[in-house]
Design a protein around this motif. Structure first.
Motif, mmCIF file in Angstrom:
data_model
loop_
_atom_site.group_PDB
_atom_site.id
_atom_site.type_symbol
_atom_site.label_atom_id
_atom_site.label_comp_id
_atom_site.label_asym_id
_atom_site.label_seq_id
_atom_site.Cartn_x
_atom_site.Cartn_y
_atom_site.Cartn_z
ATOM 1 N N ALA A 25 -21.777 4.909 26.331
ATOM 2 C CA ALA A 25 -23.042 4.417 26.888
ATOM 3 C C ALA A 25 -24.133 5.479 26.776
ATOM 4 O O ALA A 25 -25.290 5.160 26.473
ATOM 5 N N TRP A 26 -23.791 6.740 27.007
ATOM 6 C CA TRP A 26 -24.775 7.814 26.871
ATOM 7 C C TRP A 26 -25.244 7.920 25.421
ATOM 8 O O TRP A 26 -26.440 8.082 25.146
ATOM 9 N N LEU A 27 -24.298 7.823 24.488
ATOM 10 C CA LEU A 27 -24.651 7.882 23.071
ATOM 11 C C LEU A 27 -25.550 6.710 22.689
ATOM 12 O O LEU A 27 -26.528 6.884 21.941
ATOM 13 N N CYS A 28 -25.261 5.534 23.219
ATOM 14 C CA CYS A 28 -26.124 4.374 22.967
ATOM 15 C C CYS A 28 -27.506 4.579 23.574
ATOM 16 O O CYS A 28 -28.519 4.216 22.957
ATOM 17 N N ALA A 29 -27.573 5.146 24.769
ATOM 18 C CA ALA A 29 -28.873 5.395 25.401
ATOM 19 C C ALA A 29 -29.698 6.361 24.568
ATOM 20 O O ALA A 29 -30.896 6.136 24.346
ATOM 21 N N LEU A 30 -29.060 7.405 24.102
ATOM 22 C CA LEU A 30 -29.769 8.399 23.296
ATOM 23 C C LEU A 30 -30.216 7.801 21.961
ATOM 24 O O LEU A 30 -31.372 7.938 21.561
ATOM 25 N N GLY A 31 -29.320 7.122 21.289
ATOM 26 C CA GLY A 31 -29.640 6.554 19.987
ATOM 27 C C GLY A 31 -30.652 5.422 20.062
ATOM 28 O O GLY A 31 -31.591 5.366 19.264
ATOM 29 N N LEU A 32 -30.472 4.506 21.018
ATOM 30 C CA LEU A 32 -31.394 3.380 21.127
ATOM 31 C C LEU A 32 -32.789 3.821 21.533
ATOM 32 O O LEU A 32 -33.783 3.269 21.046
ATOM 33 N N SER A 33 -32.882 4.803 22.407
ATOM 34 C CA SER A 33 -34.215 5.257 22.798
ATOM 35 C C SER A 33 -34.936 5.882 21.604
ATOM 36 O O SER A 33 -36.133 5.662 21.410
ATOM 37 N N TYR A 34 -34.211 6.639 20.801
ATOM 38 C CA TYR A 34 -34.822 7.228 19.607
ATOM 39 C C TYR A 34 -35.225 6.144 18.611
ATOM 40 O O TYR A 34 -36.330 6.170 18.070
ATOM 41 N N VAL A 35 -34.333 5.193 18.366
ATOM 42 C CA VAL A 35 -34.598 4.149 17.373
ATOM 43 C C VAL A 35 -35.762 3.270 17.814
ATOM 44 O O VAL A 35 -36.650 2.959 17.005
ATOM 45 N N VAL A 36 -35.788 2.872 19.081
ATOM 46 C CA VAL A 36 -36.863 1.999 19.557
ATOM 47 C C VAL A 36 -38.208 2.719 19.465
ATOM 48 O O VAL A 36 -39.194 2.158 18.961
ATOM 49 N N GLN A 37 -38.252 3.957 19.934
ATOM 50 C CA GLN A 37 -39.515 4.693 19.885
ATOM 51 C C GLN A 37 -39.959 4.951 18.449
ATOM 52 O O GLN A 37 -41.128 4.753 18.107
ATOM 53 N N ASP A 38 -39.056 5.392 17.613
ATOM 54 C CA ASP A 38 -39.415 5.714 16.234
ATOM 55 C C ASP A 38 -39.850 4.472 15.469
ATOM 56 O O ASP A 38 -40.872 4.491 14.777
#
Length: 127
Positions: A25-38
């Protein structure tokens, strides 16, 4: 008397889920936040429009809140496994260890998700 059959396998599955869900879940939070913002910032910049930073930040924080609830639920399941595996005296069973490890991982990775969610609240989203 040791539990056998479906209740024991269910406890093992719950213990493994309590250990594996928090880091995923932490990895998803980190990855999704980067992907959505970028993705959102790049799409708006290439179209020549100013990005809606408030909306992007709200989406990222919303995703992180959902993942934090998932981590807290996994911690609750892990705590239940820990309590069931070692009722009174014996605290050295493998299920008890996995339950306690799941609780500790939930606390640590939950704090990491809170830090990921605080990022768009403190810093510019599309800087």
């Amino acid at each position: 008397m040791a539990a056998t059959g479906p209740s024991r396998s269910c406890s093992v599955g719950h213990a493994v889920a309590g250990v594996l869900v928090p880091p995923v879940a932490w990895l998803c939070a980190l990855g999704l936040s980067y992907v959505v913002q970028d993705f959102a910032c790049t799409a708006y910049a290439s179209a020549g429009h100013p990005p809606p930073a408030t909306m992007i930040g709200a989406i990222v924080v919303g995703l992180d809140v959902v993942l934090l609830v998932l981590v807290l639920a996994a911690g609750g399941v892990a705590w239940r496994v820990h309590r069931r595996a070692a009722p009174d005296v014996e605290r050295s069973s493998p299920l008890s260890f996995l339950g306690l490890l799941g609780v500790l991982l939930s606390v640590g990775f939950g704090a990491g998700i809170v830090l990921v969610a605080a990022n768009p609240l403190v810093l510019e989203v599309c800087a």
